[in-house]
Scaffold this motif. Structure first.
Motif, PDB file in Angstrom:
ATOM      1  N   GLY A 265     -25.147  57.604 -62.870  1.00 14.34           N
ATOM      2  CA  GLY A 265     -24.808  58.937 -62.397  1.00 14.34           C
ATOM      3  C   GLY A 265     -23.585  58.885 -61.501  1.00 14.34           C
ATOM      4  N   ASP A 266     -23.064  60.065 -61.185  1.00 10.98           N
ATOM      5  CA  ASP A 266     -21.862  60.146 -60.358  1.00 10.98           C
ATOM      6  C   ASP A 266     -22.131  59.644 -58.943  1.00 10.98           C
ATOM      7  N   ILE A 267     -21.152  58.955 -58.385  1.00  9.40           N
ATOM      8  CA  ILE A 267     -21.246  58.444 -57.015  1.00  9.40           C
ATOM      9  C   ILE A 267     -20.615  59.464 -56.072  1.00  9.40           C
ATOM     10  N   PRO A 268     -21.316  59.880 -55.015  1.00  9.54           N
ATOM     11  CA  PRO A 268     -20.736  60.839 -54.063  1.00  9.54           C
ATOM     12  C   PRO A 268     -19.392  60.364 -53.523  1.00  9.54           C
ATOM     13  N   LYS A 269     -18.487  61.312 -53.303  1.00  9.37           N
ATOM     14  CA  LYS A 269     -17.130  60.972 -52.881  1.00  9.37           C
ATOM     15  C   LYS A 269     -17.095  60.180 -51.582  1.00  9.37           C
ATOM     16  N   GLU A 270     -18.027  60.459 -50.686  1.00 11.44           N
ATOM     17  CA  GLU A 270     -18.014  59.747 -49.412  1.00 11.44           C
ATOM     18  C   GLU A 270     -18.426  58.287 -49.558  1.00 11.44           C
ATOM     19  N   ARG A 271     -18.933  57.899 -50.735  1.00  9.82           N
ATOM     20  CA  ARG A 271     -19.374  56.532 -50.969  1.00  9.82           C
ATOM     21  C   ARG A 271     -18.398  55.716 -51.819  1.00  9.82           C
ATOM     22  N   LEU A 272     -17.487  56.372 -52.471  1.00 13.87           N
ATOM     23  CA  LEU A 272     -16.506  55.669 -53.302  1.00 13.87           C
ATOM     24  C   LEU A 272     -15.137  56.283 -53.082  1.00 13.87           C
ATOM     25  N   HIS A 273     -14.252  55.501 -52.509  1.00 13.62           N
ATOM     26  CA  HIS A 273     -12.889  55.972 -52.256  1.00 13.62           C
ATOM     27  C   HIS A 273     -11.929  55.070 -53.018  1.00 13.62           C
ATOM     28  N   VAL A 274     -11.106  55.659 -53.877  1.00 12.90           N
ATOM     29  CA  VAL A 274     -10.169  54.889 -54.703  1.00 12.90           C
ATOM     30  C   VAL A 274      -8.751  55.325 -54.397  1.00 12.90           C
ATOM     31  N   THR A 275      -7.935  54.386 -53.904  1.00 16.05           N
ATOM     32  CA  THR A 275      -6.519  54.657 -53.698  1.00 16.05           C
ATOM     33  C   THR A 275      -5.771  54.218 -54.958  1.00 16.05           C
ATOM     34  N   ASP A 276      -4.459  54.111 -54.856  1.00 16.20           N
ATOM     35  CA  ASP A 276      -3.694  53.679 -56.030  1.00 16.20           C
ATOM     36  C   ASP A 276      -3.833  52.191 -56.314  1.00 16.20           C
ATOM     37  N   SER A 277      -4.427  51.419 -55.358  1.00 21.03           N
ATOM     38  CA  SER A 277      -4.491  49.970 -55.571  1.00 21.03           C
ATOM     39  C   SER A 277      -5.719  49.283 -54.962  1.00 21.03           C
ATOM     40  N   VAL A 278      -6.601  50.040 -54.316  1.00 22.06           N
ATOM     41  CA  VAL A 278      -7.793  49.446 -53.706  1.00 22.06           C
ATOM     42  C   VAL A 278      -8.985  50.383 -53.888  1.00 22.06           C
ATOM     43  N   LEU A 279     -10.135  49.789 -54.158  1.00 17.93           N
ATOM     44  CA  LEU A 279     -11.389  50.530 -54.284  1.00 17.93           C
ATOM     45  C   LEU A 279     -12.284  50.184 -53.092  1.00 17.93           C
ATOM     46  N   TYR A 280     -12.855  51.210 -52.449  1.00 18.56           N
ATOM     47  CA  TYR A 280     -13.779  51.025 -51.328  1.00 18.56           C
ATOM     48  C   TYR A 280     -15.131  51.618 -51.729  1.00 18.56           C
ATOM     49  N   PHE A 281     -16.178  50.807 -51.713  1.00 15.80           N
ATOM     50  CA  PHE A 281     -17.481  51.202 -52.229  1.00 15.80           C
ATOM     51  C   PHE A 281     -18.545  50.914 -51.170  1.00 15.80           C
ATOM     52  N   THR A 282     -19.239  51.946 -50.711  1.00 11.67           N
ATOM     53  CA  THR A 282     -20.284  51.774 -49.705  1.00 11.67           C
ATOM     54  C   THR A 282     -21.477  51.036 -50.306  1.00 11.67           C
ATOM     55  N   CYS A 283     -21.840  49.919 -49.684  1.00  9.67           N
ATOM     56  CA  CYS A 283     -22.964  49.112 -50.162  1.00  9.67           C
ATOM     57  C   CYS A 283     -23.945  48.877 -49.012  1.00  9.67           C
ATOM     58  N   ASP A 284     -24.768  49.899 -48.777  1.00 12.77           N
ATOM     59  CA  ASP A 284     -25.736  49.869 -47.684  1.00 12.77           C
ATOM     60  C   ASP A 284     -27.178  49.769 -48.162  1.00 12.77           C
ATOM     61  N   GLY A 285     -27.381  49.655 -49.477  1.00 14.77           N
ATOM     62  CA  GLY A 285     -28.735  49.576 -50.010  1.00 14.77           C
ATOM     63  C   GLY A 285     -29.478  50.891 -49.961  1.00 14.77           C
ATOM     64  N   LYS A 286     -28.746  52.003 -49.906  1.00 13.95           N
ATOM     65  CA  LYS A 286     -29.371  53.315 -49.752  1.00 13.95           C
ATOM     66  C   LYS A 286     -29.259  54.215 -50.981  1.00 13.95           C
TER      67      LYS A 286
END
Length: 410
Positions: A265-286
């Protein structure tokens, strides 16, 4: 189950010089009272509940890596600060201690396990031909789940595991394979060379490399038309509420289309942020969620930072953008060789409220193994953890990943 700790250098080299001093009562008490979350606790637990444990140790005993032959030569956990240091691998204590194994899959944990792909599709190793692609029919092959591997060599800094198996894919193709998995503890110089940076003096670290070889021992060549296999390495780590996975990628045109983010399913925007060259993914087990990167954009690096415990974890896979990668989606596939090379998974509650973890994963895969009879494919990966001054870790993250940890904090 009768429990043993195997000290393999003694077995391999003979008893001479292997008489170990008896453990003093004080040492025994300290070991038995180790705090949960420390490396010593996990060593003691695995000695009690498994039969073949191997420990790799640096000269100063600060960097340690714990391996299990019971679990396919898996790296169960590691530490950068000796017995009292943080245990970096996530372990499923209840399942490891359970008297019986689960039928479909035994998620015992460990910060690098050996699996093989593809998971889904017409060439799947996890579904029988004719079955629908749903969890009721999903079955992890026993040779990467419950079967013990042989230990063919071991020392203070390295261990080699082996296994032979036969597996049939969804389309009915049978594969005869021989597996050899080598786990090596890396010195400071070796790790610095692999990362191409200097490791600061005020940083504590542990690093290991695995070399994973698969040989076609059958009488027929492995071809795309009949389905190919891949080497799939998965690391399970303990999350905190302040853990972020960081994956740099090549900033090519339309790079976002080469990132898959809808596995569950879709990941909420606050949990996945993608710039032009780096991906940031929240991994809190929640929240159960997963992302994947195509080899067309992936760089040979992925990482995470735990702001609560001040730990930088770095994984160095091998990436070949020219190669074919197996597709693991649970469907009949139009493009079975357009799969991911790097993945990350964040565990979370299922619909019924139960949860396997919490843990998070960073995964990588080899290219599809198109091997002739007798040929061998090899895939290597390095995993390392750094602890120390936040400012120093911030500088190291900038060197390795091109990111500012302060930006993630905000």
């Amino acid at each position: 189950m009768k429990n043993y700790l195997f000290f393999y250098p003694c077995l391999l080299l003979g008893a001479a010089g292997c008489n170990l001093p008896a453990k003093s009562p004080a040492a025994a008490t300290a070991k038995d009272s180790a705090s949960k979350g420390t490396y010593a606790y996990d060593v003691d637990f695995l000695k009690k509940h498994t039969t073949k444990v191997i420990e790799l140790t640096s000269e100063d005993s600060s960097a340690k890596v714990l391996l299990s032959a019971d679990y396919q030569g898996r790296v169960m956990t590691s530490t950068a600060l000796g017995d009292t240091g943080i245990s970096f691998g996530w372990l499923n204590y209840a399942l490891i201690a359970a008297p019986e194994k689960k039928k479909q899959f035994n998620p015992v944990g460990g910060e690098e396990r050996f699996w093989m792909g593809p998971e889904g599709g017409q060439y799947s190793l996890y579904f029988k031909g004719g079955d629908s692609f749903n969890i009721a029919h999903w079955q992890v092959p026993s040779f990467i789940d419950t079967e013990m591997y042989d230990v063919t060599q071991a020392s203070k800094s390295m261990a080699v595991f082996s296994k032979k198996a036969i597996i049939k894919n969804y389309s009915g193709t049978s594969f005869d394979i021989a597996i050899e998995r080598t786990v090596s503890l890396l010195s400071k110089d070796q790790l610095a060379k692999k990362l191409k940076v200097s490791i600061p003096a005020d940083i504590d670290f542990v690093g290991f490399e695995t070399s994973n070889k698969v040989t076609n021992t059958g009488s027929t060549n492995w071809t795309k038309d009949n389905g190919l296999l891949s080497i799939w390495l998965l690391g399970m780590f303990t999350p905190s509420l302040e853990t972020t996975v960081i994956i740099p990628f090549h900033p090519i045109a339309n790079a976002r289309s080469f990132i898959t983010d809808n596995y569950f399913g879709d990941i909420p925007k606050e949990r996945l942020h993608v710039t032009d060259s780096v991906l940031y993914f929240t991994c809190d087990g929640k929240l159960r969620s997963k992302i994947g990167l195509s080899p067309l954009i992936a760089k040979p690096i992925a990482a995470s930072f735990d702001f609560k415990n001040n730990v930088l974890t770095v994984i160095i896979p091998q990436v070949n953008k020219e190669a074919a990668y197996v597709n693991s989606k649970w469907e009949m596939q139009a493009q079975p060789y357009k799969g991911d090379v790097i993945n990350s998974y964040n565990d979370g509650p299922l619909a019924d409220g139960t949860q396997m973890g919490p843990f998070y994963e960073v995964e990588s895969s080899s290219p599809a193994l198109e091997l002739k009879t007798g040929a061998t494919g090899e895939y290597k990966q390095t995993t390392c953890h750094f602890q120390g001054s936040y400012i120093t870790l911030q500088q190291l993250a900038k060197q390795l990943l091109g990111v500012d940890l302060n930006t993630i904090k905000k």
